[in-house]
Enzyme design. Structure first.
Site, PDB file in Angstrom:
ATOM      1  N   LYS A  55       0.794  -1.129   0.162  1.00 44.53           N
ATOM      2  CA  LYS A  55       0.081  -0.080  -0.092  1.00 44.53           C
ATOM      3  C   LYS A  55       0.835   1.228  -0.081  1.00 44.53           C
ATOM      4  O   LYS A  55       0.702   2.152  -0.819  1.00 44.53           O
ATOM      5  CB  LYS A  55      -0.990   0.018   1.313  1.00 44.53           C
ATOM      6  CG  LYS A  55      -2.049  -1.021   1.086  1.00 44.53           C
ATOM      7  CD  LYS A  55      -2.658  -1.331   2.431  1.00 44.53           C
ATOM      8  CE  LYS A  55      -3.566  -2.343   2.356  1.00 44.53           C
ATOM      9  NZ  LYS A  55      -4.226  -2.700   3.796  1.00 44.53           N
ATOM     10  N   GLN A  99      -4.221  -1.432   9.966  1.00 48.14           N
ATOM     11  CA  GLN A  99      -4.112  -2.608   9.316  1.00 48.14           C
ATOM     12  C   GLN A  99      -5.087  -3.756  10.301  1.00 48.14           C
ATOM     13  O   GLN A  99      -4.761  -3.635  11.428  1.00 48.14           O
ATOM     14  CB  GLN A  99      -2.841  -3.105   9.179  1.00 48.14           C
ATOM     15  CG  GLN A  99      -2.789  -4.573   8.310  1.00 48.14           C
ATOM     16  CD  GLN A  99      -3.419  -4.595   6.825  1.00 48.14           C
ATOM     17  OE1 GLN A  99      -3.579  -3.568   6.256  1.00 48.14           O
ATOM     18  NE2 GLN A  99      -4.022  -5.499   6.380  1.00 48.14           N
ATOM     19  N   ASP A 122     -10.802   3.305   4.671  1.00 46.80           N
ATOM     20  CA  ASP A 122     -11.256   1.868   4.804  1.00 46.80           C
ATOM     21  C   ASP A 122     -12.755   2.133   4.464  1.00 46.80           C
ATOM     22  O   ASP A 122     -13.389   0.942   4.674  1.00 46.80           O
ATOM     23  CB  ASP A 122     -10.754   1.208   6.132  1.00 46.80           C
ATOM     24  CG  ASP A 122      -9.663   0.193   5.706  1.00 46.80           C
ATOM     25  OD1 ASP A 122      -9.465  -0.201   4.608  1.00 46.80           O
ATOM     26  OD2 ASP A 122      -8.731   0.084   6.931  1.00 46.80           O
TER      27      ASP A 122
HETATM   28  N1  GUN Z   1      -7.250  -6.456   6.702  1.00 50.68           N
HETATM   29  C1  GUN Z   1      -7.814  -7.254   5.808  1.00 50.68           C
HETATM   30  N2  GUN Z   1      -8.425  -6.526   4.738  1.00 50.68           N
HETATM   31  C2  GUN Z   1      -8.250  -5.312   5.154  1.00 50.68           C
HETATM   32  C3  GUN Z   1      -8.425  -3.872   4.723  1.00 50.68           C
HETATM   33  O1  GUN Z   1      -9.456  -4.002   3.640  1.00 50.68           O
HETATM   34  N3  GUN Z   1      -8.390  -2.782   5.521  1.00 50.68           N
HETATM   35  C4  GUN Z   1      -7.933  -2.905   6.786  1.00 50.68           C
HETATM   36  N4  GUN Z   1      -7.565  -1.943   7.430  1.00 50.68           N
HETATM   37  N5  GUN Z   1      -7.357  -4.304   7.271  1.00 50.68           N
HETATM   38  C5  GUN Z   1      -7.572  -5.274   6.325  1.00 50.68           C
END
Ligand code: GUN
Length: 301
Positions: A55, A99, A122
């Site tokens: 990311k 995350q 998110d």
């Molecule tokens: N862990 C697995 N998928 C995601 C996501 O889309 N966003 C975040 N913040 N954590 C994750």
């Protein structure tokens, strides 16, 4: 028998990334801010480290500022809340991604609620969840929407054009994927059924679907005879399973070799939904930076 067409998530993600990169340059060119994404990783889970690194790297590639926070597994909840508070107040930051999953001693809901909803790239803050749950059919999405569901809906729109009137079955009811996917399909005028592990006769329900989205985390659960001939199948699952050579391989929640003989369109794993998730995160960050700038943008930008 003709085989299903593959939905190429990698190509769609590359197109979206180009659009976002152009958007970043355009925003800066109009005197707006450089979009900034902050990623927060608590602990050292190897898979999460890979995700967070990819990311941050893509944000930089697209001309965004990237702020990386790696925090100790044992961090106190209050300390993590203080980090989020600081990012909320930092005007260089337009998107905050914490995350998931977080360590068990941290209350995930408290953390998600602490993120400024205008930086919640998110789309997990209850305020934004509520907005998605109350958006009118076909109304603009002028708030952040969870990245994987947004990617799924973009792939479906690219593949099928208008989705109105389609019977959509979503297998999986998670807050991350199943529920928001269902909301997006409802907004797009589908007739939506959400199925889950307690649903009776999933196979029969699956056969009613023009659009079948599977996000239940069970390797190859959906077999060929669960699929209506010609249906569009979106496989959100990513499962690592033992391979014949003693190594491991990635499979989805759909038995791909069977699905491809029945469906009209199907996403592969890997290379289907996965690449769209991170591209949509970049898109969400750009959108929040645009909104913070106060400049006007058209839907086509
Ligand atoms: N862990 C697995 N998928 C995601 C996501 O889309 N966003 C975040 N913040 N954590 C994750």
């Amino acid at each position: 028998m003709t085989e299903a067409k593959l939905i190429d998530g990698k190509a769609a993600a590359a197109t979206l990334q180009r659009r976002v990169g152009d958007g970043v340059a355009g925003l800066i060119g109009r005197g707006g801010p450089t979009p900034g994404l902050a990623t927060v990783l608590v602990g050292a889970d190897p898979a999460s480290q890979v995700y967070v690194r990819s990311k941050a790297r893509l944000a930089a590639e697209l001309g965004m500022a990237s702020f990386d926070f790696r925090l100790d597994e044992a961090i106190a909840e209050a300390e993590l809340l203080a980090v989020i508070d600081e990012l909320n107040g930092d005007e260089r930051v337009h998107g905050i991604l914490v995350q998931l999953p977080l360590p068990a001693h941290i209350d995930t809901t408290q953390i998600l609620m602490a993120i400024d909803p205008a930086k919640d790239v998110d789309g997990f803050h209850p305020f934004n969840v509520g907005r998605l749950g109350t958006v009118a059919p076909r109304a603009p999405l002028d708030f952040p929407v969870p990245c994987t569901p947004l990617g799924v809906s973009m792939l479906l729109q690219d593949t099928l054009g208008k989705l109105a009137g389609c019977n959509a079955v979503v297998i999986g009811r998670s807050n991350l994927v199943g529920r928001p996917v269902a909301q997006l399909l409802l907004r797009a005028d589908c007739t939506v059924t959400i199925a889950h592990s307690r649903t009776r006769d999933l196979a029969a329900l699956g056969r009613t679907a023009d659009i079948l989205v599977v996000a239940i985390g069970r390797p190859e659960l959906v077999r060929g005879d669960w699929i209506k001939p010609g249906a569009t199948v979106i496989d959100v699952g990513i499962n690592r399973v033992p391979a014949a050579d003693g190594k491991t391989r990635l499979v989805g929640d759909v038995a791909f070799d069977e699905a491809v003989k029945v469906a009209g369109h199907v996403t592969p794993v890997p290379g289907g939904v996965g690449p769209m998730t991170v591209a949509c995160l970049m898109f969400n960050t750009l959108q929040e930076a645009r909104r913070a700038s106060g400049l006007k943008f058209s839907a086509a930008d």
